[in-house]
Each structure stands twice: as C-alpha cells, then as structure tokens.
Design an enzyme around this catalytic site. Structure first.
Site: not given
Ligand code: O7E
Length: 223
Positions: A71, A73, A75, A80, A184, A188, A204
């Site tokens: 991950d 992300k 962009a 690249t 976190a 739900s 988390r």
């Molecule tokens: O809140 P947590 O600790 O349960 O972690 C959530 C994880 O999902 C964390 O790695 C965060 O970077 C990622 N995430 C989001 O929380 N919200 C998003 O909109 C997108 C991501 C993400 O992982 O995107 C790629 C799947």
C-alpha cells in the site's frame, strides 16, 4: 467509454474476509504479529510506515505467512507508476494500491504491470477519514468507473460510511471492495460487510492489542 476490461474479483482468496493492516515500524514486531495471527487474515497490507522503516524485503518475509498487498497509494505519471509497481511486485507483493484520481493512463500503467505478475491493483476511490468528503467523495463514483475501465481488480471504500460502500458497490459491479476504517476509526465490521465490502482492513485494533490473536479471533466471531 465505460467498456470494462476488468478481471473481476482479483486473485485474493476469500476466506476470513479480513485483511491485516500492519502499520508497525519494526520488522520483528511485524513478523511476530503476522505469525501470531497466522491463518486468520486473507492478506497482510504493508504500507509506508513499515516499508520506510525496514525496506521492501519485509514484503517477501511476510508473504511466507499471507499474501501481501503493498500500500504505497501510488499516484504518479504512468511511467513512474510502472516503475513503482514493478519494484513492488518483484519484491513479492501480490497486490498494490493505487490512487484513481491521477486518471486512466496512470491507473492503466499499474494494471499493465500487475497483469504481467498475475497480481492485483486496488484503486482508491473514497477514503475513510473525514477529509475525504472534501475532494474525493463528490467524484468517487466516477473513480469507480475508472477502476472498471482500467481493469483494476478492486476498489477501496470507507467502512466509516457504510452508505457510501453501498453506493460504490452499485457502481462497482463485480469488482472486489476492500474497506478500511473498522475499529480504531469507528467503523463497524458487520455494517461494512453487509453494505457490500468483500474484505475489511483492520489495523490498530489488532496490532495495538495486548493479544493480537485474540483480537483477530474476536473479529472473526463477528462475521
Ligand atoms: O485505522 P486502522 O489502524 O484500522 O488502519 C487502517 C489502515 O487502512 C491504515 O493502514 C490506513 O492507512 C488504511 N486506509 C485507511 O484507513 N483509509 C483509507 O481510506 C484507505 C486506507 C488504505 O489502506 O487504502 C488502501 C487499501
């Protein structure tokens, strides 16, 4: 223009429908949590915190325990993006996360590389935090259409807003939906899955728990 070239569903094996977000900053911690929870998660998502701390080699290590989604992300411009995806897949990732907002050519560059590695690309549409309502939510359905056209395996939709998962599912057809924000961030698990997510991403509430395996099993019990 919305003729889909998708590979619906991607290649991730659907079992627990849980993906572990391993945002810890040490290899030892990552390996110990992944080992303790082995067999529970369908995939492990590794992002900037762990890769910047320990390097890309963590991908191969963790992929002995579960398939790894990298991950970053992604962009950037197509060239690249192409280079980044090649690095991640050759490091052992089974899937990568790319932003959709950069447009069709950039997302297609990721998909082209993924196909060569028989891997998955998940396109970020609407993120789970409140700030995503500013710029992302108003164009999220269009980004889902882009994911379909570009041939992505799936999209990322917010567990913090199940009604948005429902709307994005309508647009996404058979694309896989992976959904962060459970625990976190207040989302739900049940609501996210009922709204149409294929997988919930949990970080988390598992890796910060005194007993990660028990925390993960408690999530399993909810499904
Ligand atoms: O809140 P947590 O600790 O349960 O972690 C959530 C994880 O999902 C964390 O790695 C965060 O970077 C990622 N995430 C989001 O929380 N919200 C998003 O909109 C997108 C991501 C993400 O992982 O995107 C790629 C799947």
């Amino acid at each position: 223009i919305f003729r889909a070239t998708k590979r619906p569903g991607g290649i991730m094996k659907k079992n627990s429908r849980l993906i572990l977000a391993l945002d810890v900053e040490s290899r030892d911690k990552a390996n110990s949590i992944a080992s303790e929870t082995e067999g529970i998660f369908d995939a492990i998502k590794v992002g900037y915190p762990l890769m910047l701390s320990e390097g890309l080699s963590v991908i191969k290590e963790l992929s002995n325990i579960a398939p790894v989604i990298a991950d970053l992300k992604i962009a950037d411009i197509p060239n690249t993006n192409h280079l980044i995806c090649n690095r991640l897949f050759s490091a052992g990732a089974q899937g990568v996360i790319a932003h959709a907002f950069t447009g069709r050519d950039s997302l297609e560059a990721c998909v082209d590389v993924a196909k060569r590695w028989s891997g998955d690309v998940y396109a970020v549409t609407e993120m789970s935090h409140p700030g995503a309502l500013e710029f992302m939510a108003p164009v999220a359905e269009r980004m889902v259409m882009l994911a379909l056209v570009a041939g992505a395996s799936g999209i990322v939709a917010p567990a913090t807003r199940p009604e948005r998962i429902r709307a994005l599912r309508r647009a996404a057809g058979g694309l896989t939906i992976i959904s962060p924000g459970v625990g976190a961030q207040g989302g739900s698990l049940r609501d996210a899955l009922e709204a149409g997510a294929d997988y919930a991403i949990v970080g988390r509430s598992v890796y910060e728990s005194a007993n990660p395996r028990a925390a993960a099993e408690a999530l399993l019990d909810l499904i």
